[in-house]
Design a protein around this motif. Structure first.
Motif, PDB file in Angstrom:
ATOM      1  N   GLN A   1       0.822  -1.204   0.000  1.00 11.22           N
ATOM      2  CA  GLN A   1       0.000   0.000   0.000  1.00 11.22           C
ATOM      3  C   GLN A   1       0.860   1.260   0.000  1.00 11.22           C
ATOM      4  O   GLN A   1       0.549   2.234  -0.708  1.00 11.22           O
ATOM      5  CB  GLN A   1      -0.926  -0.001   1.211  1.00 11.22           C
ATOM      6  N   MET A   2       1.935   1.259   0.755  1.00 17.52           N
ATOM      7  CA  MET A   2       2.823   2.430   0.755  1.00 17.52           C
ATOM      8  C   MET A   2       3.478   2.604  -0.622  1.00 17.52           C
ATOM      9  O   MET A   2       3.618   3.733  -1.112  1.00 17.52           O
ATOM     10  CB  MET A   2       3.897   2.294   1.840  1.00 17.52           C
ATOM     11  N   GLU A   3       3.863   1.518  -1.231  1.00 14.83           N
ATOM     12  CA  GLU A   3       4.460   1.593  -2.572  1.00 14.83           C
ATOM     13  C   GLU A   3       3.457   2.158  -3.571  1.00 14.83           C
ATOM     14  O   GLU A   3       3.817   2.952  -4.449  1.00 14.83           O
ATOM     15  CB  GLU A   3       4.946   0.208  -2.995  1.00 14.83           C
ATOM     16  N   ARG A   4       2.209   1.762  -3.414  1.00 13.21           N
ATOM     17  CA  ARG A   4       1.162   2.287  -4.298  1.00 13.21           C
ATOM     18  C   ARG A   4       1.012   3.798  -4.108  1.00 13.21           C
ATOM     19  O   ARG A   4       0.897   4.556  -5.079  1.00 13.21           O
ATOM     20  CB  ARG A   4      -0.157   1.575  -3.994  1.00 13.21           C
ATOM     21  N   LEU A   5       1.009   4.265  -2.876  1.00 16.21           N
ATOM     22  CA  LEU A   5       0.889   5.703  -2.624  1.00 16.21           C
ATOM     23  C   LEU A   5       2.063   6.472  -3.218  1.00 16.21           C
ATOM     24  O   LEU A   5       1.882   7.545  -3.809  1.00 16.21           O
ATOM     25  CB  LEU A   5       0.804   5.975  -1.122  1.00 16.21           C
ATOM     26  N   LEU A   6       3.257   5.926  -3.080  1.00 15.02           N
ATOM     27  CA  LEU A   6       4.436   6.606  -3.622  1.00 15.02           C
ATOM     28  C   LEU A   6       4.376   6.681  -5.149  1.00 15.02           C
ATOM     29  O   LEU A   6       4.891   7.638  -5.741  1.00 15.02           O
ATOM     30  CB  LEU A   6       5.711   5.876  -3.181  1.00 15.02           C
ATOM     31  N   ARG A   7       3.757   5.719  -5.765  1.00 15.70           N
ATOM     32  CA  ARG A   7       3.585   5.745  -7.222  1.00 15.70           C
ATOM     33  C   ARG A   7       2.481   6.728  -7.630  1.00 15.70           C
ATOM     34  O   ARG A   7       2.659   7.555  -8.514  1.00 15.70           O
ATOM     35  CB  ARG A   7       3.267   4.345  -7.731  1.00 15.70           C
ATOM     36  N   ASP A   8       1.341   6.646  -6.933  1.00 15.51           N
ATOM     37  CA  ASP A   8       0.178   7.431  -7.352  1.00 15.51           C
ATOM     38  C   ASP A   8       0.266   8.899  -6.971  1.00 15.51           C
ATOM     39  O   ASP A   8      -0.475   9.719  -7.526  1.00 15.51           O
ATOM     40  CB  ASP A   8      -1.099   6.838  -6.753  1.00 15.51           C
ATOM     41  N   ILE A   9       1.156   9.246  -6.059  1.00 19.74           N
ATOM     42  CA  ILE A   9       1.270  10.649  -5.665  1.00 19.74           C
ATOM     43  C   ILE A   9       1.666  11.531  -6.851  1.00 19.74           C
ATOM     44  O   ILE A   9       1.432  12.741  -6.849  1.00 19.74           O
ATOM     45  CB  ILE A   9       2.275  10.815  -4.491  1.00 19.74           C
ATOM     46  N   GLU A  10       2.209  10.907  -7.896  1.00 24.54           N
ATOM     47  CA  GLU A  10       2.620  11.651  -9.087  1.00 24.54           C
ATOM     48  C   GLU A  10       1.500  11.808 -10.108  1.00 24.54           C
ATOM     49  O   GLU A  10       1.676  12.494 -11.127  1.00 24.54           O
ATOM     50  CB  GLU A  10       3.798  10.922  -9.760  1.00 24.54           C
ATOM     51  N   LEU A  11       0.347  11.197  -9.890  1.00 23.87           N
ATOM     52  CA  LEU A  11      -0.736  11.274 -10.867  1.00 23.87           C
ATOM     53  C   LEU A  11      -1.204  12.713 -11.056  1.00 23.87           C
ATOM     54  O   LEU A  11      -1.431  13.430 -10.084  1.00 23.87           O
ATOM     55  CB  LEU A  11      -1.918  10.418 -10.413  1.00 23.87           C
ATOM     56  N   PRO A  12      -1.385  13.153 -12.294  1.00 22.69           N
ATOM     57  CA  PRO A  12      -1.861  14.518 -12.525  1.00 22.69           C
ATOM     58  C   PRO A  12      -3.287  14.741 -12.032  1.00 22.69           C
ATOM     59  O   PRO A  12      -3.683  15.883 -11.777  1.00 22.69           O
ATOM     60  CB  PRO A  12      -1.762  14.681 -14.045  1.00 22.69           C
ATOM     61  N   SER A  13      -4.054  13.672 -11.871  1.00 24.21           N
ATOM     62  CA  SER A  13      -5.445  13.795 -11.408  1.00 24.21           C
ATOM     63  C   SER A  13      -5.556  13.925  -9.898  1.00 24.21           C
ATOM     64  O   SER A  13      -6.647  14.153  -9.369  1.00 24.21           O
ATOM     65  CB  SER A  13      -6.244  12.563 -11.841  1.00 24.21           C
ATOM     66  N   LEU A  14      -4.430  13.780  -9.191  1.00 24.50           N
ATOM     67  CA  LEU A  14      -4.463  13.657  -7.740  1.00 24.50           C
ATOM     68  C   LEU A  14      -3.586  14.698  -7.054  1.00 24.50           C
ATOM     69  O   LEU A  14      -2.419  14.871  -7.407  1.00 24.50           O
ATOM     70  CB  LEU A  14      -3.979  12.252  -7.344  1.00 24.50           C
ATOM     71  N   THR A  15      -4.161  15.373  -6.082  1.00 26.62           N
ATOM     72  CA  THR A  15      -3.377  16.170  -5.133  1.00 26.62           C
ATOM     73  C   THR A  15      -3.468  15.433  -3.807  1.00 26.62           C
ATOM     74  O   THR A  15      -4.524  15.413  -3.173  1.00 26.62           O
ATOM     75  CB  THR A  15      -3.941  17.591  -4.986  1.00 26.62           C
ATOM     76  N   LEU A  16      -2.382  14.771  -3.428  1.00 23.88           N
ATOM     77  CA  LEU A  16      -2.364  13.944  -2.220  1.00 23.88           C
ATOM     78  C   LEU A  16      -1.564  14.639  -1.129  1.00 23.88           C
ATOM     79  O   LEU A  16      -0.372  14.890  -1.284  1.00 23.88           O
ATOM     80  CB  LEU A  16      -1.765  12.570  -2.514  1.00 23.88           C
ATOM     81  N   GLY A  17      -2.236  14.947  -0.046  1.00 20.46           N
ATOM     82  CA  GLY A  17      -1.574  15.540   1.102  1.00 20.46           C
ATOM     83  C   GLY A  17      -1.562  14.587   2.275  1.00 20.46           C
ATOM     84  O   GLY A  17      -2.457  13.746   2.409  1.00 20.46           O
ATOM     85  N   ILE A  18      -0.547  14.703   3.105  1.00 19.25           N
ATOM     86  CA  ILE A  18      -0.470  13.942   4.356  1.00 19.25           C
ATOM     87  C   ILE A  18      -0.535  14.952   5.497  1.00 19.25           C
ATOM     88  O   ILE A  18       0.227  15.924   5.520  1.00 19.25           O
ATOM     89  CB  ILE A  18       0.830  13.124   4.454  1.00 19.25           C
ATOM     90  N   LEU A  19      -1.463  14.719   6.414  1.00 18.47           N
ATOM     91  CA  LEU A  19      -1.592  15.587   7.579  1.00 18.47           C
ATOM     92  C   LEU A  19      -0.712  15.020   8.688  1.00 18.47           C
ATOM     93  O   LEU A  19      -1.036  13.989   9.279  1.00 18.47           O
ATOM     94  CB  LEU A  19      -3.051  15.643   8.033  1.00 18.47           C
ATOM     95  N   PRO A  20       0.426  15.666   8.984  1.00 12.93           N
ATOM     96  CA  PRO A  20       1.334  15.125   9.999  1.00 12.93           C
ATOM     97  C   PRO A  20       0.646  14.995  11.356  1.00 12.93           C
ATOM     98  O   PRO A  20      -0.234  15.789  11.706  1.00 12.93           O
ATOM     99  CB  PRO A  20       2.462  16.159  10.051  1.00 12.93           C
ATOM    100  N   THR A  21       1.062  13.999  12.103  1.00 16.72           N
ATOM    101  CA  THR A  21       0.449  13.732  13.401  1.00 16.72           C
ATOM    102  C   THR A  21       0.462  14.960  14.301  1.00 16.72           C
ATOM    103  O   THR A  21      -0.504  15.227  15.028  1.00 16.72           O
ATOM    104  CB  THR A  21       1.186  12.576  14.093  1.00 16.72           C
ATOM    105  N   ALA A  22       1.544  15.725  14.261  1.00 15.53           N
ATOM    106  CA  ALA A  22       1.678  16.873  15.155  1.00 15.53           C
ATOM    107  C   ALA A  22       1.282  18.193  14.493  1.00 15.53           C
ATOM    108  O   ALA A  22       1.536  19.261  15.044  1.00 15.53           O
ATOM    109  CB  ALA A  22       3.112  16.966  15.671  1.00 15.53           C
TER     110      ALA A  22
END
Length: 201
Positions: free
Chosen positions: A110-131
């Protein structure tokens, strides 16, 4: 206005039919938004991750077991990421990268998939840091669809909110979460850190 339908009623025939319904929602929404604080957004899930999620749903609710068919439909809905006609803004809580769904092998994939898909032009993927400091109170995950609807998945039911004033608050909340999240290399670094965690001996 809120529309609430118990999961055991909606899933009385299994998981496949509701996945068909979700496919229609996504196909009709050219620009969607989603906040998922503690699990991976369904449209970014690998087949293995989705299988584990739907298996848990079936076992917990005691509904008909059609996990394979439900997963196939969930994979079908992901075509909206690649058809060039849709755009999504998605915020994952950092906790979503560590919530154990299926064990290390599933989580690594799943992490590998996210690292691949984060580059998709259709997607703006943000991560909300724990802190991260966010200007709204903590809240459960939700999806915003075009046509005036916010959708929540709760323990016993799915909830659709359609009141314009309530939807405006959801848009404000999403904007606050969006501002607090990190993107690009910073997001990839957090995902890579999680991949390293799930790759430990």
């Amino acid at each position: 206005m809120a529309n609430l339908i118990p999961w055991q009623q909606r899933l009385s025939g299994g998981t496949e039919d509701i996945q068909d319904e979700v496919i229609r929602w996504y196909q009709q929404t050219r620009h969607g938004k989603a906040y998922a604080p503690d699990m991976i957004w369904g449209t970014l899930q690998t087949e293995a991750y989705a299988s584990e999620i739907l298996r848990r749903v079936v076992e917990f609710l005691g509904v008909p077991d059609d996990v394979a068919a439900g997963v196939a439909k969930r994979m079908e809905r992901q075509q909206v990421l690649y058809d060039g006609e849709h755009r999504y803004e998605v915020i994952l809580g950092e906790q979503a990268l560590y919530t154990n769904v299926g064990g290390p092998e599933v989580m690594r994939g799943q992490m590998e998939r996210l690292l691949r898909d984060i580059e998709l032009p259709s997607l703006t993927l943000g991560i909300l840091p724990t802190a991260a400091e966010v200007s709204v109170v903590p809240m459960p995950g939700f999806n915003l669809y075009e046509g005036g609807r916010a959708h929540y998945e709760l323990v016993s039911s799915g909830v659709d909110i359609t009141n314009p004033e309530e939807l405006a608050l959801h848009e404000r909340a999403f904007s606050a979460l969006f501002r607090a999240a990190v993107y690009g290399d910073a997001a990839s670094d957090l995902i890579s850190k999680a991949l390293a965690f799930w790759s430990k001996g």
